[in-house]
Motif scaffolding. Structure first.
Motif, PDB file in Angstrom:
ATOM      1  N   GLY A 142       0.793  -1.217   0.000  1.00 43.83           N
ATOM      2  CA  GLY A 142       0.000   0.000   0.000  1.00 43.83           C
ATOM      3  C   GLY A 142       0.824   1.265   0.000  1.00 43.83           C
ATOM      4  N   ASP A 143       0.154   2.384   0.323  1.00 46.37           N
ATOM      5  CA  ASP A 143       0.818   3.681   0.394  1.00 46.37           C
ATOM      6  C   ASP A 143       1.840   3.681   1.527  1.00 46.37           C
ATOM      7  N   GLY A 144       2.839   4.519   1.385  1.00 47.70           N
ATOM      8  CA  GLY A 144       3.855   4.626   2.422  1.00 47.70           C
ATOM      9  C   GLY A 144       4.955   3.588   2.303  1.00 47.70           C
ATOM     10  N   VAL A 145       4.869   2.764   1.283  1.00 52.40           N
ATOM     11  CA  VAL A 145       5.894   1.739   1.063  1.00 52.40           C
ATOM     12  C   VAL A 145       6.653   2.100  -0.208  1.00 52.40           C
ATOM     13  N   ARG A 148      11.193  -0.177  -3.692  1.00 52.56           N
ATOM     14  CA  ARG A 148      12.102  -1.256  -3.318  1.00 52.56           C
ATOM     15  C   ARG A 148      11.484  -2.156  -2.254  1.00 52.56           C
ATOM     16  N   GLU A 149      10.803  -1.546  -1.305  1.00 49.38           N
ATOM     17  CA  GLU A 149      10.156  -2.325  -0.246  1.00 49.38           C
ATOM     18  C   GLU A 149       9.020  -3.165  -0.812  1.00 49.38           C
ATOM     19  N   ARG A 150       8.302  -2.621  -1.801  1.00 44.50           N
ATOM     20  CA  ARG A 150       7.236  -3.397  -2.432  1.00 44.50           C
ATOM     21  C   ARG A 150       7.797  -4.639  -3.110  1.00 44.50           C
TER      22      ARG A 150
END
Length: 320
Positions: A142-145, A148-150
């Motif tokens: 979701g938002d805030g990620v 790279r983290e996704r």
């Protein structure tokens, strides 16, 4: 001819050596056709008019002779082998027969390696279970990620996954499911169904329609590879279906593309209904237009299903 780095090398300027090598290639092809216990799959021409014998079926593992623009690498061993073949060696037939028998013994081991990631039981159930794993991860992106983290989260779903040995895949394939899916960049079957390379036989085209080449590909998957499942996968927001529903002018090729989609449309359909109807229609067309697939379905050798992939949730739901 000269010795470089542990190999004999011959330049293309040395025309005599090149011609001799070319004749040896040709003689090898003819010799193998006559003497091999299994027929060669091909004896195909390659650059500079040379010929290469290939025989994947019997896995004779003959080294192909390749040329670059400057040098022809010829090891001493290969020179001796080629000379023996050109002279009509009496030992070669026994050697080839032994290799053919060895290949037959190796085949079960290869199939075991290729089946390493095939799930037990119902393939459609396995696809849906794997999709549940994907959808949970997908919904966490979701938002805030950060991007790279996704990706790290997406990759994490493969931690308990499976990947067939690349060496086995270099020799063959035994996929356990086949798909007709859209060419849309958001629809990637390996991700959607948490599958590794070699597991899914895929046909992709905008609008996931049953076009001639796609049906022929699935005939191969069922008749030769013995795939037990074909899934036609539509998806939310399909641009090809939107184009088929629109009255806007299209290029001649795009008109051809949307013809089968328009055949599935109903006047009362909204976009989602049209997408689902198109997937069902395409699944039905497989057996109507292919005697091979019709017979395979009737005999229980293949199951044909249609499904809908919701991009927002990442979930796949069966339609029939």
């Amino acid at each position: 001819m000269f010795w470089v780095g542990g190999r004999w090398m011959a330049s293309f300027d040395e025309r005599k050596n090149y011609d001799i090598t070319t004749r040896i290639h040709s003689m090898m092809c003819q010799f193998m056709k006559r003497k091999s216990s299994r027929s060669l799959q091909s004896c195909a021409g390659v650059s500079f008019g040379t010929k290469v014998c290939r025989n994947q079926a019997s896995r004779l593992n003959l080294q192909a002779y390749s040329f670059n623009l400057i040098l022809v690498p010829l090891s001493r061993r290969l020179l001796l082998q080629a000379a023996g073949i050109a002279a009509g060696s009496l030992v070669a037939p026994k050697l080839l027969s032994g290799r053919a028998k060895a290949a037959e013994a190796i085949a079960p081991t290869l199939n075991t390696s290729l089946d390493a990631c095939t799930p037990p039981g119902d393939p459609i159930k396995a696809l849906l279970e794997r999709n549940m794993k994907f959808s949970k991860v997908w919904q966490a992106l979701g938002d805030g990620v950060s991007p790279r983290e996704r990706m790290a989260l997406k990759v994490s779903m493969f931690e308990e996954g499976c990947q067939i040995d690349r060496l086995a895949l270099a020799e063959g394939q035994r996929p356990w499911a086949a798909l007709i899916s859209c060419a849309d960049a958001r629809v990637a079957p390996e991700w959607i169904f948490s599958a590794g390379s070699g597991e899914l036989f895929q046909v992709r085209v905008a609008g996931n329609s049953a076009f001639d080449d796609g049906i022929a590909s699935l005939e191969y998957a069922v008749a030769v590879l013995e795939v037990p499942l074909i899934l036609v996968l539509g998806h939310s927001g399909c641009g090809a279906v939107k184009a088929a529903m629109s009255t806007a002018p299209l290029t001649p090729l795009l008109e051809d593309l949307v013809k089968p989609i328009r055949s599935s449309l109903k006047s009362s359909d909204d976009l989602t209904q049209a997408i689902e109807g198109n997937a069902r229609y395409a699944a039905g067309q497989l057996t109507k237009r292919s005697a091979v697939l019709k017979e395979a379905e009737a005999s229980g050798k293949v199951l044909i299903k249609s499904a809908f992939f919701d991009i927002k949730s990442g979930e796949v739901s069966l339609l029939n």
